[in-house]
Write an enzyme that holds these catalytic residues in place. Structure first.
Site: not given
Length: 453
Positions: A279, A330
């Site tokens: 991220h 993810d």
């Protein structure tokens, strides 16, 4: 030797990657042993129509999050509200249910064009925290699922010790929902990690299943445990961490430790080339400099970061600083390497007001060998070449999405629906959205999801 003949293929050339016509690949032991251009197919060759690209590498996955797709959108909220729904799903997992679900999720990845995945795995134990029989019940279930789907798996066994950063840096206890994620301290995790590596290496081929390591986050791993990991983690495996996904994480870290999460990792020598920071959405200029100087990888998950309202990470600035950019799916709001590629560029355009922040070639590199340092299994380079593993995806150039597109710009037009064939380790494993051994992933998913509320 086996042979594949490609109508067109993106290959390495002296002037850079180029699309060539009539490309024949000879394969041996799952690798490209020979590559010739401008030839016709030989008897027995497997013909791959369309344009053949390297298969994609998924550098960040939580397979069980697939339960939540299309089921978390009926109200307002933020990441923290979504997290409570995720915990409820995690609480329902058993090794048997997880193997069935992960097999379906990995099959969905394969037909979309992924040949490898880094699974960020932290659901280790029974809901009350007691280990499963043999200690590795969940981990081996995920490994068996990957083998069934034929996808290369880097199983990132994750250290998760705290429920957050408490006052003065004290570790907040794990919540009831988090207990099954925990271990008996960092030393206990290192011991379990070592045992898992030994068991996996004895049970699965290393080019298909290998073990890496992950720290959940600086919220989940207190500073004293970061030092233990830095001192004792084996040097030959990749290390991942969720980093600065939320401003609240940064604020808590600064308050407790006086530095950002990236600064805390740097303090303990954990910012290195083997680190993949996932991220990295909310970074300071100093964080970007530290990650770049270390030569770390940052795993962007653009569709997830949009779905969870995380924000737009500084991908261009990170790349310019020396960071390698890779891509992951993810929580699987979307499983599609082409959409992740252009979502990365679209985020940059929305944030900067400029087009062309990443070239199509850079986007394809992020979806392929950008993940090389993040994986313990082989990854294809961004163009076909002799010596690489034979992991391929063929893309139709004449669909309603791709018709008229320049093949090297498919990152801005193609989707997983245009992937016609997928080859992994020299074996044709999927064609036209159907897994050749397992069938239609949609049917597999529908059946597996019946077991979850």
């Amino acid at each position: 030797m086996n042979g594949f003949w490609c109508e067109e293929a993106l290959i390495e050339a002296d002037g850079g990657p180029t699309v060539a016509t009539g490309v024949r690949l000879e394969t041996q032991d799952g690798r490209i042993a020979g590559l010739t251009v401008g030839v016709t197919a030989e008897p027995g060759d497997q013909v791959l129509k369309g344009v053949v690209f390297p298969a994609a590498a998924n550098a960040h996955s939580h397979a069980f999050h697939r339960i939540l797709r299309g089921r978390t959108h009926d109200g307002r909220g933020d990441f923290w509200v979504w997290r409570e729904q995720m915990y409820r799903s995690a609480g329902e997992l058993t090794p048997e249910k997880y193997e069935k679900l992960a097999t379906a999720v990995f099959a969905e990845m394969v037909v979309a064009g992924f040949s490898s995945v880094a699974e960020f795995h932290y659901v280790h134990h029974q809901p009350d925290g007691r280990p499963y029989a043999g200690k590795h019940g969940m981990e081996l279930a995920v490994a068996r699922a990957a083998m069934a789907a034929g996808i290369r798996l880097t199983l990132l066994d994750t250290l998760y010790l705290a429920g957050g950063i408490g006052a003065g840096g004290a570790a907040a206890p794990l919540s009831e929902e988090q207990v099954r994620f925990g271990d008996a301290g960092a030393h206990g995790w290192l011991e379990r990690l070592g045992a898992l590596r030994a068991e996996v290496s004895g049970a699965f081929p290393p080019e298909m299943v290998s073990v890496g390591a992950a720290l959940h986050s600086v919220r989940g791993v207190p500073e004293q445990d970061l030092k233990i990991v830095a001192d004792h983690l084996p040097a030959d495996i990749p290390l991942h961490i969720h980093l600065s996904e939320q401003p609240a994480e940064n604020d808590a870290c600064r308050k407790a430790y006086g530095v950002t999460p990236a600064g805390l990792l740097a303090r303990h020598g954990l910012l290195t080339r083997r680190l993949s920071a996932v991220h990295a959405t909310h970074l300071t200029p100093e964080d970007i400099r530290l990650l770049g100087e270390a030569g770390s990888t940052v795993v962007m998950c653009p569709t997830t970061e949009a779905d969870l309202a995380d924000g737009i990470g500084p991908a261009r600035a990170l790349s310019d600083a020396g960071v390698t950019i890779s891509l992951g799916t993810d929580q699987h709001a979307v499983i599609d390497p082409w959409i992740e590629m252009r979502a990365l560029e679209h985020g940059e355009r929305l944030g900067s007001g400029q087009r062309g922040r990443f070239t199509p070639g850079e986007l394809l590199a992020a979806a392929t060998d950008g993940a090389a340092a993040a994986m313990a299994t082989p990854v294809m380079p961004a163009a076909l070449r002799t010596g690489a593993v034979c992991d391929l995806m063929a893309v139709a150039p004449d669909s309603v999405r791709t018709a008229g597109s320049v093949a090297q710009q498919f990152a801005f037009s193609a989707t997983a629906s245009d992937v016609t064939d997928v080859v992994i380790a020299g074996e044709l494993v999927a064609s036209d959205g159907v897994h050749r051994r397992l069938g239609k992933p949609g049917s597999l998913l529908a059946e597996a999801l019946k077991e979850f509320s």
